[in-house]
Scaffold this active site. Structure first.
Site, PDB file in Angstrom:
ATOM      1  N   GLY A 157       1.109  -1.245  -0.039  1.00 12.93           N
ATOM      2  CA  GLY A 157       0.030  -0.064   0.011  1.00 12.93           C
ATOM      3  C   GLY A 157       0.793   1.250   0.018  1.00 12.93           C
ATOM      4  CB  CYS A 158       0.088   4.873  -1.101  1.00 10.48           C
ATOM      5  SG  CYS A 158      -1.517   4.887  -0.534  1.00 10.48           S
TER       6      CYS A 158
END
Lengths: 345, 345, 345, 345
Positions: B148-149
């Protein structure tokens, strides 16, 4: 009508003080000063006030109008205010000073964060102007030190839980986000549009001058020394501060109970709103108004309290609170002239 | 030339994967799918790719081109990826999946944060694709779960100090700020320009689905369970994540020593840059590039470590890291096709 | 490898020239000058170039490195360039000058809009560097005057229809919109974030210095004197110019026929894209790239042609076109080092 | 107190009507409708009105409160308003309708730009509510058609010079720029933050539905048919319209004389301000206020007049003008409840 003068009126806070003054039903704005724009019409410098303010910026050296004022807002930068304000107080005019110069009661602390104080004799009598906290003292004060923008957002978010003893005061971490107007209208490379836009950054990490101000007030509330970690960030928007406050809970308590604590503490405070459970405020819901909105959550796993508070840095974090303090000092209704609702979008 | 297909290519991450693919010297983009825009030219949907991508979006049901691919990027949303990816793996194609569906190794945890997992048998073999952490495993993987970011920004900021045992892992607080493209290209009231602009807010407080992903990876590194407080905020800008990480130091150490720890840990990592002492990064210095930049400070008074890390959420936090992982999996140079420098301003 | 130096490299155009140079496969950047930041590392001034540019800004007085250059970009401000460039030309180095100093062929015109020209003898030999217009002359030039950002957008939108004689050249009205980076990196009150954000304004109405540049080039194309009305506007965004051009049609013609005229004229030009009928470009589809995109419409009722063209002011409107011109002058492929696709969003 | 209801109150214009109503000293807001948010508190949908509006959105089907209203604002979308408004008029309530449905007097023209009109019998009696133009008629009207945002900015900028016969009315070109709130609060891909931000584009070129509205009113003023070229552009900001108007002068006249013409025409209009010669307005100087500011220039070379006018599209271009019209219709002071000064920055 209360005759009001604004000293150092050509920054964003000064602009807001002028805008609020014009719309205030019980005051008359009689003089505004700016060394930089002295001799220019206010409406030339700020076209947003066109046709509403016919005043001309004068130098602070032109004392006549200032001496006629019943009340003075000083929006001079810190280090300058402490040189100018003492003389203004001599004529028993009441003053709200928006700089940092009279907020710290300990001259040594001021010297550590700024420079040697030139009017330390005023520090004990100046009242720290967080309206909700010190209303009674503000009423009687001659000199009110208007709080910093960050301290306003942070103190309003922490006072009720500290007073109620439900957090571990050694665990406070404050991560704050501010729009760029907080940097003022001074011309600097780091404030250019293309430098700020499309970026977010931390600044003055562990070194922001509002830290001792928050620690002083939190310590008074906790009745013991409080030290915090405070990290401000710059956000690409004009106005608004959002403070996210983290602290370990010292007892078992529910989100509803905590919200109740805030609601009770701010019961009579017209400018502080609690969000319903599960709702957190955005700065754009207070933009242009004097409100503070607060939301809370408990992180069950780590037993931490998370408080999010938002204000408009130029209003509740500056000119709005200054006007609120003036209202208290002049025995006007506390919200007089501050009825503007938030401008969204 | 490696033949590449992108599944679910009409979001911002898909767009970035296409853009990077076109500029990659060793791959050929042969198919892109989108159910929503099926039959439309890519350049109609994304004029920024005009004349560079002549492909037409096809449905995922048109299997021929996809079956011809040597390598697949899946940019489907979570919950959809786990339904589509298993069949694609059967033909022994290598896949980087950019959804959350193969990041959590414990199906029960996935179920708690999302829903019942429909392909739990893949979870143990999928490799968590933080390139700097798992390079050797990624090399041999058939399925890489692209991080995920937020986890990318956070893990890069914490791994070196956890590995070196200098922080109290029970004290980690993460305050993260993200640009709006992190919310994807889905049409929602809360993503409208006028709703987002001129405001900052916290969201999913104590409830963001990236929390278990970070805790899983941090726990593996710490070799004991780590629980964190994680609060994401939405910032009015297109791209960028800034994570501000707070943790108590468990030993006496200087800022220089900490910077050295990071520099040594990332010695061979071309996409992680340490800031000099006293300097903190802005997201706008990594916009458009695959870089992560990190700055650190010690809060002497409270003995806390403060780490600030920035990435472009769509690149190092998404498509860029996916391409980096593909490079590793295909034995290309790790930075191949990722040479674009940040676009500032 | 062509050895390249950039004079006056610390503004936004200089930054872009450095970024493009680093990514260009056939050149080596050997020196960059800045009087303001002389002695500082490029990566300190521009963190977005960290680890990619190891050069230190030097003073233009340190001639050694500059003398070693095979090719020079001058990104000095106008009025300064004409004092520095003549000496650089003596060593037969080829130069692209990005200032306005060598664009106007008539010294009297230069004097009217700027001041007395100090190197008028160079004006006749300098080639106006609109790559698509003057490719053959640029090939042989020693000194190329890179066009202004507005003229680039405007000329590309007007040349085909003027060459084809389908508009009344006395009727041209140009309404242009530019992002703030067009104002450069100079520190000015009017460029502050809070002054620019959330506002749009016209500036230099009837008085913008790019007007004579456009009129000169349009007159050459029309083979008679062309006078235009040009109004530039400032838009709250970092990059991009959009020019909306209005002109009366002098004959009956369809939108399809006009689009064909543009397509034919730009058939071999890789950086100019025509939009399909009914589609108009946004600046965000060329952000970060060297492209120009053009859309056209006919206002049937008033028989006017409306042309909308967009560029990235720092690339096709500045550093990108300068690099394109260098490619032409050095007999490289015209798009060499300019392959970066637009960064959207 | 005048009892007021707002129909269709959950868009941005509805929000502004609520905000202004709450602050208006002579009216009481008794009902607000929204089909989408029916049953929800206003403060849930718009936290910016927290604690100020205690109303709950009701369906328009709940007629009781609406029937009790002395005055109704309709902020329904066009095509819906013409179905709802006729019934509301039967009870002799006065109405300001903010949609396009009653602005065009010719049903055939409405049908061409929208669809078949379902209440054509009202078109002749509805008064076009440009307050400065039709004050006397508005006073006596039962139904006022509030002007569109673009027409308000454009008409105010053109009326004085057309009335004075100093421009060639066949030469009018209008290039307008609007903030995104003009697109309303409807959820659409093209209104997403990341799609709008950092870009400017033209839209509905030669095809915007405000064109016939402007032509109708300009023709009435000119007393002959006026046809214009009108190109709207979308700007990345929340609020504000700037119209740049070009027209050939039909006589010799100076800028001072033209400014005098405007000043005389708007002598009694409190919401229209002329800029001094050489000064042009920015939209950010009218943000949050009901003002229109106008600047003019003569392009000597081409003998064209250039007029720049700015308004806040949600206030003078929408809710503010609606309130101004209500004040006129109810014989209140024209500026009552509209005293808020612009919010800058």
């Amino acid at each position: 009508m209360l005759k009001v003068a604004i000293i150092g009126a050509s920054g964003y806070t000064g602009l807001e003080l002028m805008r609020l003054s014009v719309q205030h039903p019980e005051i008359e704005l009689i003089a505004v000063t700016s060394e930089k724009f002295s001799g220019m019409k206010v409406s030339e410098v700020f076209p947003s006030l066109s046709d509403q303010v016919s005043l001309v910026f004068q130098s602070i050296a032109d004392k006549e109008d200032i001496n006629n004022a019943d009340f003075i807002f000083s929006a001079l930068p810190h280090k300058e205010a402490m040189r100018i304000v003492p003389a203004l107080l001599e004529s028993s005019t009441k003053i709200v000073d928006l700089s940092a110069d009279f907020r710290l009661q300990d001259p040594a602390l001021y010297e550590k964060w700024y420079q040697k104080h030139t009017a330390p004799e005023l520090l004990q009598d100046a009242v720290y102007g967080l309206s909700e906290l010190n209303r009674e003292k503000i009423k009687k004060a001659q000199l009110v030190a208007n709080p910093g923008c960050y301290p306003t957002a942070v103190l309003l978010s922490l006072i009720p839980v500290i007073k109620n003893g439900i957090i571990d005061i050694s665990s406070i971490i404050i991560d704050a986000k501010s729009g760029i107007s907080g940097s003022g209208r001074s011309v600097a490379l780091s404030s250019l549009y293309a430098e700020v836009n499309e970026g977010v950054k931390a600044y003055k990490v562990t070194a922001h001058q509002h830290t001792p101000e928050m620690e002083q007030e939190l310590s008074k509330i906790a009745i013991k020394e409080v030290r915090i970690s405070f990290t401000p960030h710059l956000i690409p928007m004009n106005r608004g501060i959002l403070a996210t406050v983290y602290a370990s809970l010292s007892q078992k308590i529910s989100e509803e109970e905590i919200i109740d604590i805030y609601r009770q503490y701010y019961e009579k405070d017209i400018f502080v709103n609690m969000c319903p459970r599960g709702i957190f405020p955005s700065t754009n819901q207070v933009k242009g108004s004097n409100y503070c909105a607060i939301g809370v959550a408990i992180d069950e796993v780590t037993n931490r309290l998370i408080v999010v508070s938002v204000i408009d840095n130029l209003l509740k974090g500056g000119a709005g609170q200054a006007m609120q303090n003036m209202n208290i000092m002049a025995s006007f209704s506390e919200g007089s002239g501050l009825g503007q609702l938030s401008l969204f979008p």
